[in-house]
Design a protein around this motif. Structure first.
Motif, mmCIF file in Angstrom:
data_model
loop_
_atom_site.group_PDB
_atom_site.id
_atom_site.type_symbol
_atom_site.label_atom_id
_atom_site.label_comp_id
_atom_site.label_asym_id
_atom_site.label_seq_id
_atom_site.Cartn_x
_atom_site.Cartn_y
_atom_site.Cartn_z
ATOM 1 N N ARG A 57 6.637 7.369 2.100
ATOM 2 C CA ARG A 57 7.758 6.992 2.742
ATOM 3 C C ARG A 57 7.861 7.070 4.237
ATOM 4 O O ARG A 57 7.238 7.976 4.637
ATOM 5 C CB ARG A 57 9.108 7.843 2.021
ATOM 6 N N PRO A 58 8.605 6.293 4.941
ATOM 7 C CA PRO A 58 8.681 6.520 6.737
ATOM 8 C C PRO A 58 9.148 8.061 6.776
ATOM 9 O O PRO A 58 10.007 8.274 6.304
ATOM 10 C CB PRO A 58 9.567 5.612 7.006
ATOM 11 N N LEU A 101 -4.414 2.191 4.426
ATOM 12 C CA LEU A 101 -3.399 1.656 5.524
ATOM 13 C C LEU A 101 -4.176 0.986 6.539
ATOM 14 O O LEU A 101 -4.065 0.046 7.333
ATOM 15 C CB LEU A 101 -2.419 2.379 6.050
ATOM 16 N N LEU A 102 -5.151 1.728 7.122
ATOM 17 C CA LEU A 102 -5.896 1.525 8.508
ATOM 18 C C LEU A 102 -6.755 0.248 8.107
ATOM 19 O O LEU A 102 -7.086 -0.715 8.994
ATOM 20 C CB LEU A 102 -6.669 2.609 8.809
ATOM 21 N N VAL A 103 -7.602 0.307 6.946
ATOM 22 C CA VAL A 103 -8.882 -0.795 6.767
ATOM 23 C C VAL A 103 -7.914 -2.051 6.926
ATOM 24 O O VAL A 103 -8.612 -3.114 7.559
ATOM 25 C CB VAL A 103 -9.375 -0.446 5.172
ATOM 26 N N PRO A 104 -7.244 -2.590 6.076
ATOM 27 C CA PRO A 104 -6.421 -3.871 6.001
ATOM 28 C C PRO A 104 -6.111 -4.154 7.726
ATOM 29 O O PRO A 104 -6.423 -5.206 8.225
ATOM 30 C CB PRO A 104 -5.240 -3.947 5.414
ATOM 31 N N SER A 123 0.788 -1.073 -0.091
ATOM 32 C CA SER A 123 -0.099 -0.165 -0.026
ATOM 33 C C SER A 123 0.745 0.996 -0.145
ATOM 34 O O SER A 123 0.434 2.328 -0.780
ATOM 35 C CB SER A 123 -0.847 0.080 1.259
ATOM 36 N N ALA A 124 1.857 1.123 0.857
ATOM 37 C CA ALA A 124 2.860 2.389 1.109
ATOM 38 C C ALA A 124 3.378 2.772 -0.678
ATOM 39 O O ALA A 124 3.635 3.834 -0.872
ATOM 40 C CB ALA A 124 3.764 1.932 2.030
ATOM 41 N N ILE A 125 3.823 1.630 -1.333
ATOM 42 C CA ILE A 125 4.433 1.650 -2.707
ATOM 43 C C ILE A 125 3.420 2.241 -3.457
ATOM 44 O O ILE A 125 3.780 3.308 -4.322
ATOM 45 C CB ILE A 125 4.921 0.522 -2.920
ATOM 46 N N ILE A 126 2.250 1.767 -3.362
ATOM 47 C CA ILE A 126 1.216 2.342 -4.266
ATOM 48 C C ILE A 126 0.808 3.853 -3.941
ATOM 49 O O ILE A 126 0.731 4.744 -4.933
ATOM 50 C CB ILE A 126 -0.020 1.569 -4.235
#
Length: 289
Positions: free
Chosen positions: A56-57, A69-72, A49-52
């Motif tokens: 980045r941190p 990010l939250l739903v999964p 998800s972060a890549i899509i």
């Protein structure tokens, strides 16, 4: 078939070993094991998800980036708890999630109490001149009521199942009730720092107090999560609706420590009063719920 049977045998053996370990382990180890498994299962989804999302941190998450990010993450929590149940550790009903009509009635009661509490607080702020309504934005409300309601019910339900359900119940096995309430509420507050630190730090006392009141709500509901779920969802829904529709603006006639630092009610006196008032109502009228 031979390899399948070996895999099944190894899996069952590992499950029995894990169950024996968890039953003999200190309760804080059980809680940490839950979070470790939960995050481990979510991590591959989070990375993709972060890549899509091109995140980045260290880069602040935008509201539209948080939901994927939250739903999964939230969907995985009941699955991990179901795995604990499958291992023979505890059932969902032990955590206050009962499958009958009473939880719906309690949910509605808690939701109404949560929304009315915020209505009272913002009405007082309006008459004191601390904030003013943006009437031109009222036209935005109808389109966001249902989405924010569904999100509030989803987030509130999962967080109550995890924090006032699983964590509090497990801590209660080894600690006095008040200690279990303090620790579970502290974990609840601190974990909000994962998503945003700058705006969350001033809210930590309010988040901890919110957790304590939600524990009280579970006791008021005879050990069930209905009222706590409703309160949590009602607060989330009301605040999300106000923020998304931009229905209010603060006049800056008083310090934001009164209205809420960074426009977050839990980071101000008004939000604390709302939470405390709800706690008093639960304490005084719990026998009638």
């Amino acid at each position: 078939m031979f390899f399948v049977s070996i895999f099944i045998t190894l899996f069952e053996s590992s499950a029995d070993t894990l169950l024996a370990f968890l039953k003999d382990a200190p309760v804080l180890v059980v809680v940490m094991t839950f979070f470790t498994v939960w995050v481990f299962l979510w991590l591959p989804v989070a990375i993709v998800s972060a890549i899509i999302l091109n995140w980045r941190p260290g880069k602040p998450l935008q509201p539209e980036q948080k939901i994927p990010l939250l739903v999964p993450l939230y969907l995985l929590a009941p699955l991990v708890l179901w795995g604990i149940n499958w291992l023979g550790f505890r059932a969902f009903s032990d955590y206050g999630f009962v499958k009958n009509s009473s939880i719906v009635n309690s949910l509605l009661l808690g939701f109404g109490l949560g929304v009315l509490g915020l209505v009272a607080v913002f009405t007082c702020q309006f008459y004191l001149g601390w904030c003013k309504w943006q009437q031109c934005n009222f036209k935005r409300v109808p389109s966001i009521l249902l989405p924010t309601l569904l999100i509030a019910l989803f987030v509130g339900g999962i967080e109550e199942l995890v924090f006032r359900g699983f964590i509090f119940t497990e801590l209660e096995q080894d600690y006095p009730i008040w200690v279990a309430a303090i620790i579970s509420s502290l974990i609840f507050a601190l974990l909000h720092l994962v998503w945003e630190q700058h705006e969350t730090i001033p809210q930590l006392p309010g988040l901890w107090l919110m957790g304590m009141v939600l524990v009280l709500a579970r006791f008021a509901d005879r050990g069930n999560l209905g009222i706590a779920w409703g309160l949590h969802a009602g607060w989330v829904w009301a605040i999300a609706t106000l923020d998304t529709a931009e229905l209010i603006t603060y006049t800056s006639t008083v310090s934001e420590w009164y209205t809420g630092k960074h426009k977050k009610p839990l980071a101000g006196l008004a939000g604390i009063i709302c939470i405390l008032g709800t706690g008093v109502i639960l304490w005084l009228f719990s026998e009638y719920f």
